[in-house]
Design a protein around this motif. Sequence first.
Motif, PDB file in Angstrom:
ATOM      1  N   ALA A  65      12.729  -7.770  -6.308  1.00 42.37           N
ATOM      2  CA  ALA A  65      13.583  -6.594  -7.242  1.00 42.37           C
ATOM      3  C   ALA A  65      14.532  -5.991  -5.796  1.00 42.37           C
ATOM      4  CB  ALA A  65      13.135  -5.177  -7.135  1.00 42.37           C
ATOM      5  N   PRO A 104       9.042 -10.922  -2.170  1.00 40.22           N
ATOM      6  CA  PRO A 104      10.190 -11.456  -1.219  1.00 40.22           C
ATOM      7  C   PRO A 104      11.101 -12.470  -1.520  1.00 40.22           C
ATOM      8  CG  PRO A 104       7.449 -10.836  -0.148  1.00 40.22           C
ATOM      9  CD  PRO A 104       7.156 -11.701  -1.791  1.00 40.22           C
ATOM     10  N   ARG A 124      -5.514  -9.339   6.710  1.00 42.00           N
ATOM     11  CA  ARG A 124      -4.809  -8.321   7.892  1.00 42.00           C
ATOM     12  C   ARG A 124      -6.607  -7.407   7.490  1.00 42.00           C
ATOM     13  NH1 ARG A 124       0.699  -6.068   7.615  1.00 42.00           N
ATOM     14  NH2 ARG A 124       0.427  -7.912   5.856  1.00 42.00           N
ATOM     15  N   VAL A 125      -7.065  -6.952   8.606  1.00 41.99           N
ATOM     16  CA  VAL A 125      -7.698  -5.953   8.112  1.00 41.99           C
ATOM     17  C   VAL A 125      -7.253  -4.053   8.921  1.00 41.99           C
ATOM     18  CG1 VAL A 125      -9.956  -6.840   8.776  1.00 41.99           C
ATOM     19  CG2 VAL A 125      -8.908  -6.302  10.057  1.00 41.99           C
ATOM     20  N   GLY A 161       0.515   1.238  11.919  1.00 45.92           N
ATOM     21  CA  GLY A 161       1.397   1.159  10.630  1.00 45.92           C
ATOM     22  C   GLY A 161       1.592   1.894   9.318  1.00 45.92           C
ATOM     23  N   LEU A 162       0.821   1.188   9.066  1.00 39.77           N
ATOM     24  CA  LEU A 162       0.417   2.328   7.666  1.00 39.77           C
ATOM     25  C   LEU A 162      -0.452   3.744   7.783  1.00 39.77           C
ATOM     26  CD1 LEU A 162      -0.400   1.525   4.475  1.00 39.77           C
ATOM     27  CD2 LEU A 162      -2.239   0.993   5.161  1.00 39.77           C
ATOM     28  N   ASN A 163      -0.621   4.131   8.732  1.00 43.99           N
ATOM     29  CA  ASN A 163      -0.853   5.498   8.836  1.00 43.99           C
ATOM     30  C   ASN A 163       0.549   5.691   8.565  1.00 43.99           C
ATOM     31  OD1 ASN A 163      -3.864   5.252   8.875  1.00 43.99           O
ATOM     32  ND2 ASN A 163      -3.619   4.221  10.676  1.00 43.99           N
ATOM     33  N   ALA A 174      -6.920  -0.350  10.734  1.00 44.48           N
ATOM     34  CA  ALA A 174      -7.527   1.006  11.035  1.00 44.48           C
ATOM     35  C   ALA A 174      -6.973   1.873  10.298  1.00 44.48           C
ATOM     36  CB  ALA A 174      -7.614   1.211  12.769  1.00 44.48           C
ATOM     37  N   ASN A 177       7.238   0.454   5.675  1.00 43.12           N
ATOM     38  CA  ASN A 177       7.641  -0.296   6.991  1.00 43.12           C
ATOM     39  C   ASN A 177       8.723  -0.944   6.844  1.00 43.12           C
ATOM     40  OD1 ASN A 177       5.230  -1.333   8.353  1.00 43.12           O
ATOM     41  ND2 ASN A 177       5.255  -3.409   8.256  1.00 43.12           N
ATOM     42  N   GLY A 192       7.156  -7.059  -6.796  1.00 47.00           N
ATOM     43  CA  GLY A 192       7.808  -8.355  -6.714  1.00 47.00           C
ATOM     44  C   GLY A 192       7.842  -9.271  -5.532  1.00 47.00           C
ATOM     45  N   PRO A 226       0.985  -1.301  -0.417  1.00 49.46           N
ATOM     46  CA  PRO A 226      -0.144   0.097   0.184  1.00 49.46           C
ATOM     47  C   PRO A 226       0.939   0.892  -0.086  1.00 49.46           C
ATOM     48  CG  PRO A 226      -0.732  -1.467   1.941  1.00 49.46           C
ATOM     49  CD  PRO A 226       0.251  -2.531   1.303  1.00 49.46           C
ATOM     50  N   PRO A 256      -0.788 -10.226  -1.647  1.00 49.25           N
ATOM     51  CA  PRO A 256      -1.716  -9.308  -0.836  1.00 49.25           C
ATOM     52  C   PRO A 256      -3.117  -9.061  -1.258  1.00 49.25           C
ATOM     53  CG  PRO A 256       0.009  -8.394  -2.949  1.00 49.25           C
ATOM     54  CD  PRO A 256      -0.276  -9.900  -2.906  1.00 49.25           C
ATOM     55  N   PRO A 303       1.324  -4.159  16.683  1.00 48.46           N
ATOM     56  CA  PRO A 303       0.282  -3.768  15.489  1.00 48.46           C
ATOM     57  C   PRO A 303      -0.773  -2.655  16.077  1.00 48.46           C
ATOM     58  CG  PRO A 303       0.125  -5.876  15.558  1.00 48.46           C
ATOM     59  CD  PRO A 303       1.852  -5.153  16.200  1.00 48.46           C
TER      60      PRO A 303
HETATM   61  C1  FAD Z   1      -1.355  -7.578  12.556  1.00 46.40           C
HETATM   62  C2  FAD Z   1      -1.666  -6.716  12.298  1.00 46.40           C
HETATM   63  C3  FAD Z   1      -2.276  -5.864  12.298  1.00 46.40           C
HETATM   64  C4  FAD Z   1      -2.107  -4.217  11.609  1.00 46.40           C
HETATM   65  N1  FAD Z   1      -3.177  -3.879  11.687  1.00 46.40           N
HETATM   66  C5  FAD Z   1      -2.778  -2.033  11.443  1.00 46.40           C
HETATM   67  C6  FAD Z   1      -3.906  -1.240  11.391  1.00 46.40           C
HETATM   68  O1  FAD Z   1      -4.905  -1.379  11.942  1.00 46.40           O
HETATM   69  N2  FAD Z   1      -3.626   0.038  10.901  1.00 46.40           N
HETATM   70  C7  FAD Z   1      -2.471   0.266  10.383  1.00 46.40           C
HETATM   71  O2  FAD Z   1      -1.806   1.507  10.282  1.00 46.40           O
HETATM   72  N3  FAD Z   1      -1.128  -0.594   9.874  1.00 46.40           N
HETATM   73  C8  FAD Z   1      -1.864  -2.045  11.077  1.00 46.40           C
HETATM   74  N4  FAD Z   1      -0.366  -3.340  10.535  1.00 46.40           N
HETATM   75  C9  FAD Z   1       0.612  -2.601   9.677  1.00 46.40           C
HETATM   76  C10 FAD Z   1       0.330  -2.385   8.131  1.00 46.40           C
HETATM   77  O3  FAD Z   1      -0.307  -3.778   8.280  1.00 46.40           O
HETATM   78  C11 FAD Z   1       1.362  -1.928   7.532  1.00 46.40           C
HETATM   79  O4  FAD Z   1       2.292  -1.023   8.075  1.00 46.40           O
HETATM   80  C12 FAD Z   1       1.325  -1.503   5.897  1.00 46.40           C
HETATM   81  O5  FAD Z   1       1.088  -3.172   5.486  1.00 46.40           O
HETATM   82  C13 FAD Z   1       2.739  -1.834   5.530  1.00 46.40           C
HETATM   83  O6  FAD Z   1       2.401  -1.133   4.108  1.00 46.40           O
HETATM   84  P1  FAD Z   1       3.979  -1.597   3.221  1.00 46.40           P
HETATM   85  O7  FAD Z   1       3.512  -1.162   1.307  1.00 46.40           O
HETATM   86  O8  FAD Z   1       5.083  -0.436   3.328  1.00 46.40           O
HETATM   87  O9  FAD Z   1       4.289  -2.851   3.384  1.00 46.40           O
HETATM   88  P2  FAD Z   1       3.499  -3.752   2.959  1.00 46.40           P
HETATM   89  O10 FAD Z   1       2.319  -4.249   3.507  1.00 46.40           O
HETATM   90  O11 FAD Z   1       5.220  -5.422   3.646  1.00 46.40           O
HETATM   91  O12 FAD Z   1       4.454  -4.437   1.543  1.00 46.40           O
HETATM   92  C14 FAD Z   1       5.558  -4.279   0.778  1.00 46.40           C
HETATM   93  C15 FAD Z   1       4.864  -5.774  -0.401  1.00 46.40           C
HETATM   94  O13 FAD Z   1       6.569  -5.048  -1.174  1.00 46.40           O
HETATM   95  C16 FAD Z   1       6.701  -6.486  -1.377  1.00 46.40           C
HETATM   96  N5  FAD Z   1       8.313  -6.470  -1.370  1.00 46.40           N
HETATM   97  C17 FAD Z   1       8.649  -7.356  -0.767  1.00 46.40           C
HETATM   98  N6  FAD Z   1       9.865  -7.910  -0.691  1.00 46.40           N
HETATM   99  C18 FAD Z   1      10.304  -7.260  -2.341  1.00 46.40           C
HETATM  100  C19 FAD Z   1      11.118  -7.490  -2.685  1.00 46.40           C
HETATM  101  N7  FAD Z   1      12.526  -7.996  -2.468  1.00 46.40           N
HETATM  102  N8  FAD Z   1      11.564  -6.715  -4.393  1.00 46.40           N
HETATM  103  C20 FAD Z   1      10.054  -6.648  -4.949  1.00 46.40           C
HETATM  104  N9  FAD Z   1       8.762  -6.344  -3.628  1.00 46.40           N
HETATM  105  C21 FAD Z   1       9.088  -6.379  -2.546  1.00 46.40           C
HETATM  106  C22 FAD Z   1       5.849  -7.383  -0.597  1.00 46.40           C
HETATM  107  O14 FAD Z   1       5.265  -8.853  -1.558  1.00 46.40           O
HETATM  108  C23 FAD Z   1       4.566  -6.742  -0.453  1.00 46.40           C
HETATM  109  O15 FAD Z   1       3.785  -6.434  -1.095  1.00 46.40           O
HETATM  110  C24 FAD Z   1      -0.600  -4.478  10.723  1.00 46.40           C
HETATM  111  C25 FAD Z   1       0.250  -4.750  11.177  1.00 46.40           C
HETATM  112  C26 FAD Z   1       0.049  -6.498  11.594  1.00 46.40           C
HETATM  113  C27 FAD Z   1       0.973  -7.130  11.277  1.00 46.40           C
END
Ligand code: FAD
Length: 388
Positions: free
Chosen positions: A137, A41, A56-57, A295-297, A59, A283, A39, A15, A51, A290
């Motif tokens: 990647a 991981p 996960r859901v 985290g996502l916010n 907030a 991340n 790509g 995201p 994805p 969590p």
């Molecule tokens: C149980 C749980 C509940 C949560 N609840 C919340 C919540 O309520 N609200 C909130 O804000 N956050 C929440 N989070 C945190 C949130 O899920 C993360 O902060 C968010 O998903 C991070 O997004 P991102 O795009 O940085 O990373 P990710 O979601 O990890 O996406 C990274 C993407 O990169 C891809 N990737 C990985 N390695 C490579 C590579 N080498 N080359 C190419 N692609 C690659 C992966 O496949 C993935 O698609 C929660 C986390 C957990 C574990």
Amino acid sequence: MTQPAYDIAILGAGPVGHALALLLARQCPDPQRIALLAGTPPAATGPAREPGQDPRVLAMNHGSRVLLESLGAWPSRAADIRHVHVSQRGRLGSTVIHHTDFQVPRLGSVVPYAALHATLHAAVADSGVTVLQGPSAQMVNQDGAGVEIRQGDTHFRARLAVQSDGSSGTDLRREYDQHAIVTTAYATLPRAGWAWERFTREGPLALLPHPLDARAYSVVWCNAPERAAALSQLDEAAFSAALTEAFGTRLGRLSSQAARHVFPLALNARRTQVQGRLVAIGNAAQTLHPVAGQGLNLGLRDAARLAQALAAWSNTPEESPNPLLAQFANARRADRLITGGLTDLMPRAFATGLAPVEHACGLGLLALDAVAPLRAPLARHLLQGLRV
Ligand SMILES: Cc1cc2nc3c(=O)[nH]c(=O)nc-3n(C[C@H](O)[C@H](O)[C@H](O)COP(=O)(O)OP(=O)(O)OC[C@H]3O[C@@H](n4cnc5c(N)ncnc54)[C@H](O)[C@@H]3O)c2cc1C
């Protein structure tokens, strides 16, 4: 010297990577010069979750919703959080935050990760950004003029790389000795629009209104790894009884027939988000506990601030982005520190098992409940985050 294939390569299409691609596409004269590398991981980091299958859901706070709506990437189905109840199992003290405290229609919204990902993906497909599907990647090299990227057998150059692959380095690391069980439950006495965060000695237990079923709650239940493994193996009746016991009777009896998914939890953060022409966001910069759903916010605020920092550079990409990247890192420091600090402290403070500390936490909740001026800054941070 030949021009690099892309101005910006975004490594990781979660995201945060998608949101950054959309933000950059709006300000870049030629969005095709932005590459989003979708790509998988590397195998060494464990089994990959598609994805679209991610259970996960999430907030999302008000600020994140506004951002995603402005990008045309808000999922069609979301559940409103209008009240948040925070309490501590076995000790006194609780507090409630209402949307009316802030004169907003809702405190936050709950969306499925999979639906959010699909909506972002569709928006990127229409944005003109180059999407490179393929294997894992990574940036393999950088010099003063750009970076070299490898995706499987393909190599290319970009002027700048953004790491958004979700795997943060280990500059700062804390094992919580907690795993989160993610599942769905029904309550015999449901309350529409309420979210619950209950601190137990084993770890926090959150119940969020479910985005796809108005009668259901999304459960995020943190426990010691062995207990999480045992709970995830229980039959439905025994699991439902254990969940009701941990949560208490505010919603009547809880029952869960849904699949259970276990996520190991740890804090992983990079000291700095910028190394030369490589920037880490989401991340990839910090993976948080969590608790309180931050985290996502936080990751979306990284993306928004980075796009803002690069706005002028998008028109003059042959210039060095380094001063702008340094400004970006500076601007993000306080928010990362505060949000990371809060989500690091909360699950540990309530889980010490030490009576004086638990009483102090209970008193803290009572104080928050009684004194609106204390509650407001905390709620506002969790609601909007620090935007600089
Ligand atoms: C149980 C749980 C509940 C949560 N609840 C919340 C919540 O309520 N609200 C909130 O804000 N956050 C929440 N989070 C945190 C949130 O899920 C993360 O902060 C968010 O998903 C991070 O997004 P991102 O795009 O940085 O990373 P990710 O979601 O990890 O996406 C990274 C993407 O990169 C891809 N990737 C990985 N390695 C490579 C590579 N080498 N080359 C190419 N692609 C690659 C992966 O496949 C993935 O698609 C929660 C986390 C957990 C574990």
